[in-house]
Design a protein around this motif. Structure first.
Motif, PDB file in Angstrom:
ATOM      1  N   THR A  85      28.314  43.732  35.182  1.00 11.92           N
ATOM      2  CA  THR A  85      28.966  44.336  36.354  1.00 11.92           C
ATOM      3  C   THR A  85      30.291  45.032  36.019  1.00 11.92           C
ATOM      4  OG1 THR A  85      29.930  42.184  36.852  1.00 11.92           O
ATOM      5  CG2 THR A  85      27.938  42.778  38.058  1.00 11.92           C
ATOM      6  N   TYR A  88      31.133  52.533  44.490  1.00 13.11           N
ATOM      7  CA  TYR A  88      31.442  51.099  44.542  1.00 13.11           C
ATOM      8  C   TYR A  88      32.833  50.824  45.082  1.00 13.11           C
ATOM      9  CZ  TYR A  88      27.193  50.447  41.847  1.00 13.11           C
ATOM     10  OH  TYR A  88      25.889  50.440  41.430  1.00 13.11           O
ATOM     11  N   THR A 127      35.757  48.087  43.104  1.00 11.75           N
ATOM     12  CA  THR A 127      35.551  47.261  44.283  1.00 11.75           C
ATOM     13  C   THR A 127      35.999  48.048  45.527  1.00 11.75           C
ATOM     14  OG1 THR A 127      35.831  44.999  45.106  1.00 11.75           O
ATOM     15  CG2 THR A 127      37.770  46.049  44.179  1.00 11.75           C
ATOM     16  N   ARG A 150      30.758  55.455  39.187  1.00  9.87           N
ATOM     17  CA  ARG A 150      30.948  54.228  39.969  1.00  9.87           C
ATOM     18  C   ARG A 150      31.708  54.467  41.275  1.00  9.87           C
ATOM     19  NH1 ARG A 150      27.291  52.248  36.928  1.00  9.87           N
ATOM     20  NH2 ARG A 150      27.890  51.331  34.965  1.00  9.87           N
ATOM     21  N   HIS A 152      36.076  47.557  36.649  1.00  9.06           N
ATOM     22  CA  HIS A 152      35.093  47.244  37.691  1.00  9.06           C
ATOM     23  C   HIS A 152      35.619  47.826  38.995  1.00  9.06           C
ATOM     24  CE1 HIS A 152      32.265  44.864  40.088  1.00  9.06           C
ATOM     25  NE2 HIS A 152      33.288  44.610  40.889  1.00  9.06           N
TER      26      HIS A 152
END
Length: 166
Positions: free
Chosen positions: A53, A75, A30, A72, A28
């Motif tokens: 997610t 992100y 961040t 991604r 993921h």
């Protein structure tokens, strides 16, 4: 980014994710180190179910890792690495069989919290967070609480409550 530095980044991330088999691995992205540190300490909050997610990865395939990092990238540069043992997921699947419940919902360390749109949010225990990888510096931060075999004491209670709400 030139080819050699991209390859180095992918190899460092691959090494951090690990090449163990019998493990489910997720990443993921961040945007901040502060948020990555918070996830290490408090767990990973997700909407609906874990795959909503995160991206499930093998950890073996550099093309796959590159693909997810590319799509991604907006992100953030911090890659959260989540690892859950197959045996634990098999155990959870046995509990939820014949229901519409996803295993990640009962793995949550808290009961679902619904937002204003009635979307449930869950928190994956910090024990499943292996750590995070800074794509710019190639720094790998390991979570000292990491345990992919951890069985949260809330599993059965979560299941009973979610089953009643179906």
């Amino acid at each position: 980014m030139e080819k050699n530095s991209r390859d180095k980044k992918l190899l460092y991330l691959q090494e951090f994710i690990g090449l163990e088999i019998h493990m489910n691995k997720f990443i993921h992205q961040t945007p901040t180190q502060k948020l990555a540190e918070q996830i290490l300490k408090e767990g990973f909050e997700f909407e609906n179910h874990l795959m909503h997610t995160t991206d499930q990865v093998s950890g073996f395939d550099l093309v796959e890792l590159n693909y997810f990092l590319m799509i991604r990238r907006d992100y953030g540069q911090f890659t959260i690495v989540i690892v859950i043992a197959d045996e634990l997921i098999d155990y959870l699947i046995q509990i939820i069989k014949n229901t519409n419940i996803h295993y990640s919902e009962i793995l949550s360390k808290t009961l679902p919290i619904c937002n204003s749109e009635d979307t449930p949010f869950y928190t994956l225990p910090e024990q499943f967070i292996k750590g995070y990888f800074n794509q710019n510096t190639l720094e790998r931060i390991f979570n000292s609480k990491f345990d992919p075999h951890y069985r949260p004491p809330t599993i059965i209670e979560n299941f009973e409550i979610l089953k009643k709400s179906q």
